[in-house]
Every structure is written in structure tokens, then in C-alpha cells.
Design an enzyme around this catalytic site. Sequence first.
Site, mmCIF file in Angstrom:
data_model
loop_
_atom_site.group_PDB
_atom_site.id
_atom_site.type_symbol
_atom_site.label_atom_id
_atom_site.label_comp_id
_atom_site.label_asym_id
_atom_site.label_seq_id
_atom_site.Cartn_x
_atom_site.Cartn_y
_atom_site.Cartn_z
ATOM 1 N N PHE A 152 -9.574 -7.425 24.263
ATOM 2 C CA PHE A 152 -8.404 -8.280 24.457
ATOM 3 C C PHE A 152 -7.472 -8.083 23.260
ATOM 4 O O PHE A 152 -7.927 -8.081 22.124
ATOM 5 C CB PHE A 152 -8.842 -9.745 24.583
ATOM 6 C CG PHE A 152 -7.909 -10.574 25.400
ATOM 7 C CD1 PHE A 152 -8.056 -10.662 26.774
ATOM 8 C CD2 PHE A 152 -6.875 -11.254 24.806
ATOM 9 C CE1 PHE A 152 -7.182 -11.429 27.544
ATOM 10 C CE2 PHE A 152 -6.007 -12.024 25.552
ATOM 11 C CZ PHE A 152 -6.155 -12.113 26.929
ATOM 12 N N ALA A 204 -13.329 -11.979 22.814
ATOM 13 C CA ALA A 204 -14.025 -12.532 21.649
ATOM 14 C C ALA A 204 -15.278 -13.320 22.018
ATOM 15 O O ALA A 204 -16.259 -13.317 21.274
ATOM 16 C CB ALA A 204 -13.076 -13.407 20.838
ATOM 17 N N LEU A 205 -15.277 -13.987 23.164
ATOM 18 C CA LEU A 205 -16.450 -14.762 23.545
ATOM 19 C C LEU A 205 -17.662 -13.885 23.853
ATOM 20 O O LEU A 205 -18.800 -14.349 23.777
ATOM 21 C CB LEU A 205 -16.141 -15.661 24.745
ATOM 22 C CG LEU A 205 -15.275 -16.880 24.439
ATOM 23 C CD1 LEU A 205 -14.922 -17.611 25.720
ATOM 24 C CD2 LEU A 205 -15.949 -17.805 23.443
ATOM 25 N N GLU A 206 -17.426 -12.637 24.182
ATOM 26 C CA GLU A 206 -18.527 -11.724 24.495
ATOM 27 C C GLU A 206 -19.068 -11.004 23.263
ATOM 28 O O GLU A 206 -20.129 -10.383 23.321
ATOM 29 C CB GLU A 206 -18.070 -10.693 25.540
ATOM 30 C CG GLU A 206 -17.809 -11.277 26.911
ATOM 31 C CD GLU A 206 -16.498 -12.062 27.018
ATOM 32 O OE1 GLU A 206 -16.487 -13.084 27.739
ATOM 33 O OE2 GLU A 206 -15.496 -11.677 26.375
ATOM 34 N N CYS A 253 -9.196 -10.299 18.214
ATOM 35 C CA CYS A 253 -7.929 -10.953 17.889
ATOM 36 C C CYS A 253 -7.636 -12.014 18.930
ATOM 37 O O CYS A 253 -7.479 -11.704 20.121
ATOM 38 C CB CYS A 253 -6.799 -9.929 17.844
ATOM 39 S SG CYS A 253 -5.211 -10.674 17.434
ATOM 40 N N ILE A 254 -7.553 -13.250 18.481
ATOM 41 C CA ILE A 254 -7.255 -14.388 19.350
ATOM 42 C C ILE A 254 -5.887 -14.931 18.937
ATOM 43 O O ILE A 254 -5.708 -15.361 17.793
ATOM 44 C CB ILE A 254 -8.327 -15.487 19.206
ATOM 45 C CG1 ILE A 254 -9.725 -14.908 19.426
ATOM 46 C CG2 ILE A 254 -8.040 -16.637 20.166
ATOM 47 C CD1 ILE A 254 -10.845 -15.817 18.944
ATOM 48 N N HIS A 284 -7.309 -23.455 25.171
ATOM 49 C CA HIS A 284 -8.189 -22.283 25.268
ATOM 50 C C HIS A 284 -8.336 -21.559 23.931
ATOM 51 O O HIS A 284 -9.418 -21.076 23.599
ATOM 52 C CB HIS A 284 -7.654 -21.335 26.342
ATOM 53 C CG HIS A 284 -8.570 -20.203 26.653
ATOM 54 N ND1 HIS A 284 -9.789 -20.378 27.279
ATOM 55 C CD2 HIS A 284 -8.452 -18.878 26.433
ATOM 56 C CE1 HIS A 284 -10.382 -19.215 27.423
ATOM 57 N NE2 HIS A 284 -9.584 -18.284 26.921
ATOM 58 N N ASN A 343 -17.290 -10.966 9.973
ATOM 59 C CA ASN A 343 -16.516 -11.480 11.096
ATOM 60 C C ASN A 343 -15.032 -11.252 10.844
ATOM 61 O O ASN A 343 -14.417 -11.927 10.031
ATOM 62 C CB ASN A 343 -16.798 -12.967 11.291
ATOM 63 C CG ASN A 343 -16.127 -13.506 12.545
ATOM 64 O OD1 ASN A 343 -15.309 -12.841 13.169
ATOM 65 N ND2 ASN A 343 -16.469 -14.724 12.907
#
Length: 161
Positions: A26, A58-60, A82-83, A90, A115
Site C-alpha cells: 500500500f 501494514a496490517l499484514e 506507509c500509512i 481507519h 519498525n
Amino acid sequence: MQGADQGQAQALDGRGLRVGIVRARFNDALTQALQEACERELTALGAEVVARHTVPGALEVPLALQALARRGGVDALVALGCIIRGETYHFELVANESGAGVTRVGLDAGLPIANAILTVENEAQAWARVDKGRDAAQVAVEMARLCTNLDTHSSSSGDRL
């Protein structure tokens, strides 16, 4: 924090260290730039990248890190992503849960994980922070050396936690 006083680390030596990288796709161009910076620095420090995996977002990332940790053969791992904040809650959910997951995997596995999942307000902030990939490489090497030294000290002195 950009420009924060991070102190001065000793000279880093990554020779003989094996590092795995998990990158979220993402915001792909940004995360590719993070990975390029990370891999350049790992090479410059003498570490070997032995695993490269991409995941959707990112959640994975934590699950892939956990699988690599369980498989073994790595001295450290790097999480890249990158979020970018949107208009809903969300962003907070993804940022908090991915960060907690990365930390949990590292603690459960007893394995250093650098991280570098960026959490930013906009794309311009993200591009200004692609050097965090380099920083993550340095953290991975420094923490792998520290953990190795602590393990060696503990086993040679008979100390047990």
C-alpha cells in the site's frame, strides 16, 4: 520526530548478519523507496538481506514477520510500510494495530525488528521520511549485535532470566 537528537551509536558492523524485510505494498512507490534506502544501508554495513517479502498493507506485516521469525535463519527483521491519514478513524486503527503487532512479534520471538512503518498526515510528509528505511537498517544491525552480545554474555556467565 524529524531532526530529534537520537544520540550517537557506536560504529555499526553488519558483517555476518542476516536480515529479512517485509514491505507493505500500500503506497507502493513510497514503500519501494523505503526498501531501497534500507537495502542500500544494509549492504553498506555489510549485512546480507536473506528474505524479501511484500504483503498487501501494514496490517499484514506482523503475520509475515512472525512467519519469518518462526522459520529462523535471520538475526533481525525490518518492517516497512506507509500509512497516510485519511478522513476516517481507519488511520488510527491501522497505525495502532500494525505497530502493536510488530512489537508483539519481536518480543514473542526474541528477535530485533526495526519498525519503519511510517505514519504521516500526507504524502509530502511520507516522501520527506523515506530515509527512515536507512534508519531501520541501522536499528536492525545495532539491535542484532546487542542481542547477540547479551545472549553470549548470558550463556557464558550462567545467568538466566
